[in-house]
Design an enzyme around this catalytic site. Structure first.
Site, short mmCIF file in Angstrom:
data_model
loop_
_atom_site.label_atom_id
_atom_site.label_comp_id
_atom_site.label_asym_id
_atom_site.label_seq_id
_atom_site.Cartn_x
_atom_site.Cartn_y
_atom_site.Cartn_z
N TYR A 1 2.53 0.26 17.62
CA TYR A 1 1.56 -1.08 17.19
C TYR A 1 0.32 0.63 17.22
O TYR A 1 -0.26 0.85 16.27
CB TYR A 1 1.56 -1.91 17.60
N LYS B 1 -0.97 -15.58 17.38
CA LYS B 1 -2.42 -14.00 17.97
C LYS B 1 -2.30 -15.48 19.17
O LYS B 1 -2.25 -16.41 19.06
CB LYS B 1 -3.15 -13.97 16.78
N ILE C 1 0.31 -1.44 0.39
CA ILE C 1 -0.01 0.38 0.02
C ILE C 1 1.17 1.18 0.06
O ILE C 1 0.03 2.23 -0.04
CB ILE C 1 -1.35 0.47 1.02
N ALA D 1 -5.58 -3.21 5.83
CA ALA D 1 -3.92 -3.40 5.84
C ALA D 1 -3.12 -2.70 6.93
O ALA D 1 -3.37 -1.22 6.80
CB ALA D 1 -3.09 -3.22 4.71
N LYS E 1 -1.32 3.35 14.42
CA LYS E 1 -2.44 3.04 14.07
C LYS E 1 -3.74 4.47 14.57
O LYS E 1 -4.61 4.91 13.53
CB LYS E 1 -3.62 1.99 15.02
N ILE F 1 -5.71 -16.94 21.13
CA ILE F 1 -6.78 -17.29 20.58
C ILE F 1 -5.70 -19.05 19.94
O ILE F 1 -5.85 -19.75 21.08
CB ILE F 1 -7.78 -16.54 20.07
N ASN G 1 -7.52 -12.67 30.36
CA ASN G 1 -6.81 -13.82 29.70
C ASN G 1 -6.41 -15.22 30.10
O ASN G 1 -6.55 -16.12 29.81
CB ASN G 1 -5.19 -13.02 29.35
N GLU H 1 0.44 -3.36 9.73
CA GLU H 1 0.83 -3.70 11.09
C GLU H 1 0.77 -4.41 11.98
O GLU H 1 0.09 -3.35 12.49
CB GLU H 1 2.73 -3.17 11.44
N ARG I 1 -9.82 -8.26 27.60
CA ARG I 1 -9.94 -8.28 26.59
C ARG I 1 -11.39 -8.54 25.91
O ARG I 1 -12.06 -8.69 26.83
CB ARG I 1 -9.14 -8.71 25.72
N THR J 1 -8.64 0.57 15.58
CA THR J 1 -8.36 -0.68 16.91
C THR J 1 -8.74 0.17 18.53
O THR J 1 -8.77 1.04 18.19
CB THR J 1 -7.08 -1.50 16.99
N ASP J 2 -9.23 -0.51 19.56
CA ASP J 2 -9.68 -0.14 20.56
C ASP J 2 -8.10 0.00 21.37
O ASP J 2 -8.12 1.20 22.52
CB ASP J 2 -10.12 -1.15 21.37
N GLU J 3 -6.66 0.05 21.01
CA GLU J 3 -6.21 0.41 21.48
C GLU J 3 -5.41 1.33 21.37
O GLU J 3 -4.77 1.94 22.44
CB GLU J 3 -4.91 -0.88 20.53
N ASN K 1 -10.84 -7.24 20.51
CA ASN K 1 -10.01 -8.15 20.16
C ASN K 1 -11.11 -9.45 19.35
O ASN K 1 -11.88 -9.97 20.13
CB ASN K 1 -9.30 -8.95 20.45
#
Length: 330
Positions: free
Chosen positions: A150, A189, A60, A80, A154, A191, A249, A82, A214, A123-125, A179
């Site tokens: 990251y 990842k 991209i 797209a 974002k 799970i 988690n 990372e 999460r 993302t929520d992050e 998530n």
């Protein structure tokens, strides 16, 4: 409709393409993916060969390529990115390039080619972290407080997209989601790593005390949310997408072991990663109230189905496993 889906060989992107063709079989999709560690052509083996599907291997950040394939596109859905926090700590530079520079290239070419809708998946992050001792949730009005390379990249991408709305008139929408889980998620990842480690009777690593929280959503619910935002969402608006499914988690780990009839002795506590956000939770009342979106996937039922998918599809994840584990040894 003719869609450009970026990152369509990744976990959410590939599930979205299959979701879209299942619901809108006559639409045309161009899938642009660089096929990095997160992009797997095998995830779309049932799509290859369709007359209304075109896969383009590319970056991209490649302005000339994006210009070439943007012509005639009605809507862009930008997956797209990372997207692995652990990788971003090891190598932040590629996150800046792909997530910020790449998003800028896409927006610039979308303006040039008069794209009718540019949807950016976030993302929520970007909102930072919440305390375990509160019931607070992030909303569309929450301030940004990203804490990892990251999430910083974002967050910057979100602002780039909004800038293209205000400065250049690009009709954009953004979704920030919690998530995701489901089939075709890379075994690096949480799970799928837990499931595949348990299948091999390998230790299930748990960061810190395992009490990080999460908010989980099945990938098909996420896809349906993007669908309704594309069709009914108002340009310029952001919608948070979650299903009120907060889990520690460590509880995820124990649930997976119970589903698989594996002993809890496989649990292995490891040192926490730097800057590990304590809790995420999303208030998705806006998309529910304004657009009528509803989730349909119960976590307990679909986590079991996800375990079963990995058990039945070793052909897909087994070739990826060694590389996935290598990131945690750096």
């Amino acid at each position: 409709m003719k869609l450009l889906v970026t990152g369509g060989a990744g976990f959410i992107g590939s599930n979205f393409i299959k979701y879209w063709f299942n619901k809108y079989p006559k639409d045309y999709i161009v899938n642009l993916d660089k096929l990095t560690y997160a992009g797997h052509p095998s995830s779309l083996k049932d799509i290859v060969g369709k007359k209304n599907y075109n896969f383009v291997k590319g970056d991209i950040c490649d302005e000339k390529l994006v210009d070439k394939i943007m012509g005639g596109i009605d809507a862009v859905v930008n997956f797209a990115a990372e997207s692995h926090v652990d990788r971003s700590i090891i190598d932040p530079d590629i996150f800046v390039k792909t997530n910020i520079v790449g998003t800028t290239v896409l927006c610039r070419q979308a303006v040039k080619h008069h794209v009718k809708r540019f949807h950016h998946v976030s993302t929520d992050e970007v909102f930072g972290t919440l305390k375990l001792t509160t019931s607070d949730k992030f909303s569309e009005n929450s301030h940004y407080d990203p804490r990892s390379p990251y999430s910083v990249s974002k967050a910057a991408a979100d602002f780039v997209v909004r800038m293209y709305l205000h400065t250049f008139g690009l009709p954009i929408t953004i979704t920030n989601t919690s998530n995701n889980y489901g089939p075709y998620q890379d075994p690096e990842k949480l799970i799928p790593r837990l499931i595949t480690n348990a299948m091999d009777n390998q230790p299930l690593p748990v960061y810190g005390d395992g009490k990080n929280v999460r908010d989980w959503i099945h990938v098909d619910d996420h896809c349906s949310a993007i669908d309704i935002v594309l069709r009914k969402g108002q340009p310029g608006e952001t919608y948070l997408v979650g299903v009120n499914c907060e889990k520690y988690n460590i509880d995820i780990v124990k649930t997976i072991l119970k589903i698989m009839d594996k002993p809890e002795s496989l649990i292995s506590y490891v040192p926490d990663r730097p800057g590990h956000d304590r809790r995420y939770a999303l208030d998705s009342s806006k998309i529910r109230r304004q657009l009528g979106w509803r989730s349909t996937h119960d976590f307990d039922i679909w986590l079991t189905k996800t375990v079963e998918w990995y058990q039945q599809n070793k052909w897909w994840w087994r070739p990826l496993k060694a590389r996935a584990e290598s990131i945690y040894k750096k």
